[in-house]
Write a protein that holds these residues in place. Structure first.
Motif, short mmCIF file in Angstrom:
data_model
loop_
_atom_site.label_atom_id
_atom_site.label_comp_id
_atom_site.label_asym_id
_atom_site.label_seq_id
_atom_site.Cartn_x
_atom_site.Cartn_y
_atom_site.Cartn_z
N GLU A 31 2.24 -4.44 9.09
CA GLU A 31 1.84 -3.62 10.23
C GLU A 31 3.11 -3.21 10.98
O GLU A 31 3.89 -4.06 11.39
N ILE A 32 3.32 -1.91 11.12
CA ILE A 32 4.42 -1.41 11.94
C ILE A 32 3.83 -1.25 13.34
O ILE A 32 3.00 -0.37 13.59
N ILE A 33 4.22 -2.15 14.20
CA ILE A 33 3.55 -2.34 15.48
C ILE A 33 3.54 -1.08 16.34
O ILE A 33 2.49 -0.63 16.79
N GLU A 34 4.70 -0.49 16.56
CA GLU A 34 4.79 0.64 17.49
C GLU A 34 4.05 1.88 16.99
O GLU A 34 3.62 2.71 17.78
N LYS A 35 3.90 2.02 15.70
CA LYS A 35 3.22 3.19 15.14
C LYS A 35 1.75 2.92 14.80
O LYS A 35 1.06 3.82 14.35
N HIS A 36 1.32 1.67 14.97
CA HIS A 36 -0.04 1.27 14.62
C HIS A 36 -0.34 1.68 13.17
O HIS A 36 -1.42 2.19 12.87
N GLN A 37 0.62 1.44 12.30
CA GLN A 37 0.53 1.79 10.88
C GLN A 37 0.37 0.53 10.06
O GLN A 37 1.01 -0.47 10.35
N ARG A 38 -0.48 0.60 9.06
CA ARG A 38 -0.68 -0.56 8.18
C ARG A 38 -0.44 -0.14 6.73
O ARG A 38 -0.82 0.95 6.33
N HIS A 39 0.20 -1.07 6.00
CA HIS A 39 0.44 -0.87 4.58
C HIS A 39 0.08 -2.17 3.87
O HIS A 39 0.15 -3.25 4.45
N ALA A 40 -0.26 -2.04 2.61
CA ALA A 40 -0.55 -3.21 1.79
C ALA A 40 -0.20 -2.88 0.36
O ALA A 40 -0.14 -1.70 -0.03
N ALA A 41 0.02 -3.91 -0.43
CA ALA A 41 0.27 -3.71 -1.86
C ALA A 41 0.17 -5.06 -2.56
O ALA A 41 0.38 -6.11 -1.94
N GLU A 42 -0.15 -4.99 -3.82
CA GLU A 42 -0.09 -6.19 -4.66
C GLU A 42 1.36 -6.39 -5.06
O GLU A 42 2.13 -5.43 -5.15
N PHE A 43 1.74 -7.65 -5.31
CA PHE A 43 3.13 -7.96 -5.62
C PHE A 43 3.67 -7.11 -6.77
O PHE A 43 4.82 -6.70 -6.74
N GLU A 44 2.85 -6.86 -7.79
CA GLU A 44 3.35 -6.11 -8.95
C GLU A 44 3.62 -4.64 -8.63
O GLU A 44 4.23 -3.93 -9.41
N HIS A 45 3.18 -4.18 -7.45
CA HIS A 45 3.45 -2.80 -7.04
C HIS A 45 4.54 -2.72 -5.97
O HIS A 45 4.60 -1.75 -5.20
N LEU A 46 5.39 -3.75 -5.93
CA LEU A 46 6.51 -3.79 -4.97
C LEU A 46 7.83 -3.78 -5.73
O LEU A 46 7.93 -4.29 -6.83
N ARG A 47 8.83 -3.20 -5.08
CA ARG A 47 10.19 -3.32 -5.60
C ARG A 47 11.16 -3.25 -4.43
O ARG A 47 10.85 -2.69 -3.37
N PHE A 48 12.33 -3.84 -4.61
CA PHE A 48 13.38 -3.83 -3.60
C PHE A 48 14.50 -2.92 -4.09
O PHE A 48 14.98 -3.07 -5.20
#
Length: 100
Positions: A31-48
């Motif tokens: 949750e990006i607090i100031e923008k009231h934005q939420r994101h989610a993902a499963e671990f396999e759909h993440l990358r750094f």
């Protein structure tokens, strides 16, 4: 098996803060607090993606059949900590599944 919570100051932004929850069932919620934005993902759909003093956490989830891509600019140390939390959660889930 408990969710882990962290708060991060986003890099290259106007002092935006993100609440991050790493859920051991293989999901991350942000949750990006100031923008009231939420994101989610499963671990396999993440990358750094590392670049200098900045690491972007890039994720993808599906909403109404459409892929939604998002990114979170983090300090390298914060990204390393988050990557470690994700690895720990993955290991916990693997251990739990083996024990069942």
């Amino acid at each position: 098996m408990l969710a882990r919570h962290r708060n991060y100051l986003l890099k290259d932004t106007k002092q935006l803060h993100a609440n991050v929850q790493v859920i051991p069932t293989g999901t991350i919620e942000i949750e990006i607090i100031e923008k009231h934005q939420r994101h989610a993902a499963e671990f396999e759909h993440l990358r750094f993606e590392r670049s200098g003093s900045l690491t972007k956490l890039v994720g993808k989830h599906t909403s109404n059949g459409k892929p939604i891509h998002w990114q979170l600019p983090l300090a390298n140390d914060d990204a390393k900590e988050l990557e470690h939390l994700i690895e720990e959660a993955t290991e916990e889930l693997e251990i739990l599944m083996r024990d069942l």
